[in-house]
Enzyme design. Structure first.
Site, mmCIF file in Angstrom:
data_model
loop_
_atom_site.group_PDB
_atom_site.id
_atom_site.type_symbol
_atom_site.label_atom_id
_atom_site.label_comp_id
_atom_site.label_asym_id
_atom_site.label_seq_id
_atom_site.Cartn_x
_atom_site.Cartn_y
_atom_site.Cartn_z
ATOM 1 N N ASN A 246 29.948 -7.852 -23.475
ATOM 2 C CA ASN A 246 30.749 -7.852 -22.021
ATOM 3 C C ASN A 246 32.249 -8.387 -22.345
ATOM 4 O O ASN A 246 32.742 -9.129 -21.771
ATOM 5 C CB ASN A 246 30.204 -8.459 -21.021
ATOM 6 C CG ASN A 246 28.832 -7.913 -20.736
ATOM 7 O OD1 ASN A 246 28.517 -6.602 -20.821
ATOM 8 N ND2 ASN A 246 27.546 -8.670 -20.663
ATOM 9 N N CYS A 247 32.607 -7.529 -23.650
ATOM 10 C CA CYS A 247 33.955 -8.271 -24.261
ATOM 11 C C CYS A 247 34.976 -8.351 -23.540
ATOM 12 O O CYS A 247 35.539 -7.091 -22.965
ATOM 13 C CB CYS A 247 33.956 -7.667 -25.570
ATOM 14 S SG CYS A 247 33.104 -8.471 -26.723
ATOM 15 N N VAL A 248 35.997 -9.186 -23.639
ATOM 16 C CA VAL A 248 37.423 -9.262 -23.548
ATOM 17 C C VAL A 248 37.778 -8.764 -22.057
ATOM 18 O O VAL A 248 36.786 -8.165 -21.197
ATOM 19 C CB VAL A 248 38.136 -8.791 -24.405
ATOM 20 C CG1 VAL A 248 39.443 -8.829 -24.458
ATOM 21 C CG2 VAL A 248 37.708 -8.709 -25.796
#
Lengths: 428, 346
Positions: free
Chosen positions: A241-243
Site C-alpha cells: 500500500n505504498c507511498v
C-alpha cells in the site's frame, strides 16, 4: 520460462449468492468471500460495494487496487503471500480478469491512502476510473496496531483478488498472450542487430505504507536483484500500500507494469529486452549507496547498452534514482529515468529535490502539487473526511459547497512513476 | 478598436545613435520609428502613441522613466504596451522588459516585448512577462515585427495562448500538467531509443543545479550559545493545532517547550506522510531529540536550548516553499538570539 496470460474481459459484475462467469458477467458470492476474509481474526467486519465507470461515485481512502487473477492449475496467484509453499511466478497459465479491479478501503491506516473518482475531472487522473471497482471495505479490531492493520488489508486484498480470479478459471472466451523469458545466454544472443536494453524498477522499502513485498518477503530485507519480468506479471510483487496516492505503485501497477509491457511490445522490433533489476529503496544513506552500486553492477553484468529506470515515491527516493542513474551512466550505459515532480502548486519551483548531470533524459509524469477542484458526488464509498489527513489534502480541502480541492497527489496513481499514465508536465 | 502604446529607444525611434543614448523619455502621437513596422499588422488595434527614451537614460533613471510611462498610461488608457524588439542590445532589453513588467504588474496593462535569447534582460524578466524570441540584430526586424504583431493580436483578442514553442515566446518557467498522447512508459522507450542511436531527443524535465549551502562558521563557544531544535519530520503537538498538512506543507509551527525536558509520547505526534510514523509516535524524541538537547544543556555542553520547537513536514515540499520557510524561521530565530540550530530530517 514461459507464461500464458489468458485475458478475460469482464463487462459487468453482480454481487450475490453464487460464483459464476457467463457472457462477460461476473457473479460473486459475497457471503463465501466474506467468510474467507474473516478467517483473519484481526478483522472486525468486511463488506462489499461496486462502483462503475461514469458513475457519480468517489471511493476513499483507497489502500490498494488489485487485478483479479488465478492460476489454471491451482497454486498461489500471489506466491509467498498466502501460503508457506513457494511456487515461482511467471510460469504456466494465468487467468487475468480485465475490466474490473479489487479496491480495498476502510478506516484509514495512514496518510498514504487516496481517492478514486468514477466520473468528472478527477476520473481523468486515475486509470482505475475505467474499471468496475469491486470495493472491499475492511474494518479491524481496536487492538490491531498500524503495522498489523496494513498487513490485514494487504493480505485481504490479494486473497479477494485470487478468489474472484478463480471464478473465471476455465472460461473459454479469452485473449491469449504467451510471454517467453529464456535463459540469460539465449536472451543475450537474440536479435544481435538490435540494442540490448534493461529495466531497473525502483520500489519503496521504507516502513509502514512504504513497503513492497517480493514473494511475500519485505523488500527492506532484500538487496537489488535480477528478477524476471514474467514474475512481475504473475504476482511475485505485491504493494505494501505504498507511498502517497498519486505516486503509488499499486499491486495492479506491478501486475501490469507499463514499462515491461512496452519493452515486450518493442522486443525484437526496436530493441532486445535482456533483463530486469529490482531495486529496493531504503531510508539510510549507506543503504542507498549500496543499492545504487549493486544496481549498476547488475546492469553492467547484463551487457546492455541502455536502461530505463522507473521510480516510486519522491523526496529521499529521488536520491536513489539519481544515484542509480549516475552509476549506470558511468558504466557507459545510457539511461532514461521516469519520475514525477513537485514543482509547487504554482508550478514555479524547481521540480526535484536532487539532480545529477547524467540525468539528461527524463520522462516526467506530472507535477503532483497541481491542484484540482473535484465536484460533489452522489455517493461516497468510504469516508470523505479522511481527505483532510492524506497526502494531497488538508483541513481546507472540503469546501462549504461540497466540492473538494485537492492536489492531484491525492488521486490514486495520478502520476504513476512506472509511466502508466498519460499525465506529463511542460514549461510555459 | 484596441489601443496600443509603443516603447522604443533613441536608435529605432530615429533620434540618433550612441550620442543620443541619454535622451530623456518623450511621447509622440501615433507610431514613430520602428513602431511603423507594427502598425499595419495590428488587427482591430492601433498604436495611439510611441514612447521614446535613450537606453542609458532608462538604465540610470529607472524610477523617472517608470513615472513617465505611468503618466502616458493614465493619459492614453492603452490595452497593451508593445516594446522593442531589443535584439541583443542589453540596455535596450532591460528598458523594454522593465517597462513591460512595470505596466503589467503595477498598472494592470498587458505587455509584450521580444529579444535575442542571449540578451541579459531575458533571465531577469522572463518569469513575469511575455518575451518573444527575436533575432540577434535589426536585420530580422521585419520578421520579428510580424511575429510580435500576430501574438499581440491574439492577446488583445483574448484568445487562448498556445505553448511557448507554438507562439514563439520564451517559457516563463511555470510547470503545468498536460495529458500526452502516449503514456510515460512508451515515451521513455522512445526517448531511450533516440538516445541510443544518438538522435536528438528532448528531455521532459531540464536538469536544475542547486545552490550549494555554504556551512556557517563554527559556533565560537557552544557552552555559551543558544541552540534551537528544528525538524522537517512533522512532529507537532497532538491534534496538530496549526493543521500542518501531511505533504506539500507551506506553513511551519513554533511550539513552546518551556518547562519540558523531553517530548512525551501522547502529547506529540508525527503528521508527516513520508515515513513510517509509528516509531516517532512511540517516542517523538526519535525525530525531534529535545531530550538529548536538554541533557547536553544540563551537562554544560550547550549554553542554552531555545525553548521552542520549529517544525514542518518536509514531504513533497517544493524547493521554493522550503527556502521561504527556512528564511522565515531564521528571521524568528535571529530575533530571539539563537546562534546555532540542529535541524533533523526524516
Amino acid at each position: 520460462m514461459s507464461l500464458e496470460l489468458r485475458k478475460v474481459q469482464v463487462k459487468d459484475v453482480v454481487l450475490g449468492k453464487e460464483n459464476r462467469f457467463a457472457d462477460g458477467i461476473l457473479f460473486i458470492d459475497t457471503g463465501e468471500l466474506e467468510t474467507l476474509i474473516m478467517e483473519d481474526q484481526r478483522i472486525r467486519s468486511v463488506s462489499f460495494d461496486l462502483a462503475r465507470p461514469g458513475e457519480s461515485a468517489r471511493i476513499l481512502p483507497v489502500k490498494d487496487v488489485i487485478e483479479p487473477r488465478a492460476k489454471l492449475e491451482g497454486g498461489s496467484t500471489f506466491p509467498g503471500m498466502l501460503s508457506e509453499k513457494m511456487t515461482a511466478g511467471g510460469k504456466g497459465i494465468t487467468y487475468a480478469l480485465k475490466g474490473c479491479v479489487v479496491t480495498t478501503t476502510g478506516p484509514i491506516v495512514g496518510f498514504q491512502e487516496g481517492l478514486i473518482d468514477m466520473s468528472g475531472p478527477g476520473a481523468d487522473f486515475t486509470i482505475f476510473s475505467r474499471y468496475i471497482n469491486i470495493v472491499m471495505i475492511i474494518d479491524k479490531h481496536d487492538d490491531v496496531n498500524p503495522h498489523e492493520h496494513e498487513e490485514v488489508v494487504r493480505v485481504a486484498g490479494v486473497k479477494a483478488a485470487q478468489y474472484i480470479g478463480q471464478i473465471a478459471v476455465g472460461c473459454e472466451d479469452y485473449e491469449k498472450t504467451v510471454y517467453e523469458w529464456p535463459a540469460i545466454g539465449e536472451r543475450y544472443a537474440m536479435y544481435p542487430e538490435l540494442p540490448k536494453v534493461a529495466y531497473v524498477c525502483n520500489c519503496m522499502s521504507q516502513g509502514l505504507l512504504h513497503d513492497t513485498y517480493f514473494y511475500g518477503r519485505d523488500t527492506k530485507k532484500l538487496i537489488p536483484a535480477m528478477v524476471s519480468p514474467l514474475e512481475f506479471m504473475d504476482g511475485a510483487l505485491v504493494s505494501g500500500n505504498c507511498v502517497s496516492p498519486g505516486s503509488k505503485t499499486t499491486t495492479f501497477h506491478h501486475l501490469n507494469n507499463a514499462v515491461i509491457d512496452e519493452l515486450f511490445h518493442r522486443h525484437g522490433k526496436d530493441l532486445n529486452f535482456v533483463g530486469l533489476v529490482l531495486n529496493p529503496m531504503m531510508v539510510t544513506l549507506k543503504e542507498k549507496y549500496r543499492g545504487a552500486m549493486l544496481v549498476a553492477e547488475l546492469v553492467e553484468s547484463l551487457g546492455v547498452e541502455a536502461a530505463i529506470i522507473t521510480q516510486e515515491g519522491f523526496g529521499n527516493p529521488t536520491t536513489d534514482l539519481m544515484m542509480a542513474c549516475k552509476n549506470i551512466e558511468e558504466k557507459g550505459v545510457k539511461t532514461v529515468i521516469v519520475t514525477n515532480e513537485d514543482a509547487g502548486t504554482d508550478g514555479m519551483s524547481e521540480s526535484l529535490p536532487d539532480m545529477v548531470k547524467e540525468a539528461d533524459a527524463i520522462v516526467t509524469t506530472g507535477n503532483s502539487n497541481a491542484t484540482i477542484l473535484l465536484p460533489k458526488v452522489d455517493r461516497v464509498i468510504g469516508k470523505l473526511e479522511d481527505i483532510e489527513r492524506v497526502t494531497g489534502g488538508n483541513v481546507d480541502s472540503i469546501k462549504p459547497d461540497g466540492t473538494l480541492l485537492v492536489e492531484i497527489h491525492g488521486i490514486m496513481g495520478s502520476h504513476n512513476l512506472q509511466g502508466n499514465t498519460l499525465l506529463t508536465a511542460i514549461t510555459v | 478598436m484596441k489601443k496600443v502604446l509603443f516603447y522604443t529607444n533613441q536608435f529605432f525611434g530615429q533620434i540618433g545613435g550612441e550620442e543620443a543614448a541619454y535622451t530623456e523619455p518623450q511621447i509622440h502621437e501615433g507610431p514613430k520609428g520602428n513602431a511603423n513596422a507594427f502598425a499595419p499588422q495590428l488587427k482591430d488595434a492601433k498604436i495611439v502613441a510611441t514612447i521614446l527614451c535613450g537606453d542609458n537614460y532608462y538604465a540610470e533613471n529607472m524610477e523617472t522613466c517608470r513615472a513617465f510611462i505611468r503618466e502616458q498610461v493614465e493619459a492614453y488608457h492603452p490595452d497593451m504596451l508593445l516594446a522593442g524588439p531589443a535584439f541583443n542590445a542589453g540596455r535596450f532589453g532591460i528598458a523594454c522588459a522593465d517597462a513591460c513588467a512595470f505596466v503589467q504588474e503595477q498598472l494592470g496593462v498587458q505587455s509584450l516585448t521580444a529579444m535575442y535569447e542571449e540578451n541579459p534582460a531575458l533571465e531577469m524578466y522572463r518569469k513575469s512577462i511575455y518575451i518573444m524570441q527575436a533575432g540577434k540584430s535589426a536585420a530580422s526586424m521585419t520578421k520579428d515585427a510580424k511575429r510580435m504583431a500576430d501574438f499581440a493580436n491574439k492577446l488583445l483578442a483574448g484568445e487562448p495562448v498556445g505553448l511557448p514553442k507554438e507562439e514563439g515566446y520564451f517559457p516563463k518557467g511555470r510547470r503545468i500538467n498536460v495529458f500526452a498522447e502516449k503514456n510515460g512508459a512508451v515515451r521513455a522507450v522512445d526517448m531511450l531509443l533516440a538516445k541510443i542511436k544518438g538522435e536528438p531527443f528532448e528531455t521532459e524535465l531540464e536538469i536544475s543545479m542547486y545552490d550549494k549551502v555554504q556551512p556557517s562558521t563554527p559556533v565560537k563557544d557552544l557552552r555559551k550559545a543558544k541552540v534551537a531544535l528544528l525538524t522537517s519530520g512533522g512532529i507537532v503537538p497532538r491534534g496538530n493545532p496549526d493543521h500542518i498538512p501531511a505533504a506539500t506543507a507551506k506553513v511551519w509551527g513554533r511550539y513552546d517547550l518551556s518547562g519540558m525536558t523531553r517530548l512525551d509520547a501522547g502529547d506529540w505526534e508525527s503528521v508527516h506522510a513520508g515515513y513510517d510514523p509509528v516509531y516517532a509516535n512511540d517516542d517523538p524524541n526519535r525525530v525531534a531529540p529535545y531530550n538529548t538537547m536538554k541533557e547536553l544543556e544540563k551537562e554544560g555542553i550547550i549554553g542554552e536550548v531555545y525553548p521552542y520547537l520549529c517544525s514542518t513536514t518536509g514531504n513533497s515540499t517544493s524547493v521554493a516553499d522550503a527556502t521561504r520557510m527556512g528564511d522565515e524561521m531564521v528571521r524568528q530565530l535571529k530575533a530571539d538570539g539563537v546562534e546555532a540550530v540542529i535541524l533533523t530530517s526524516t
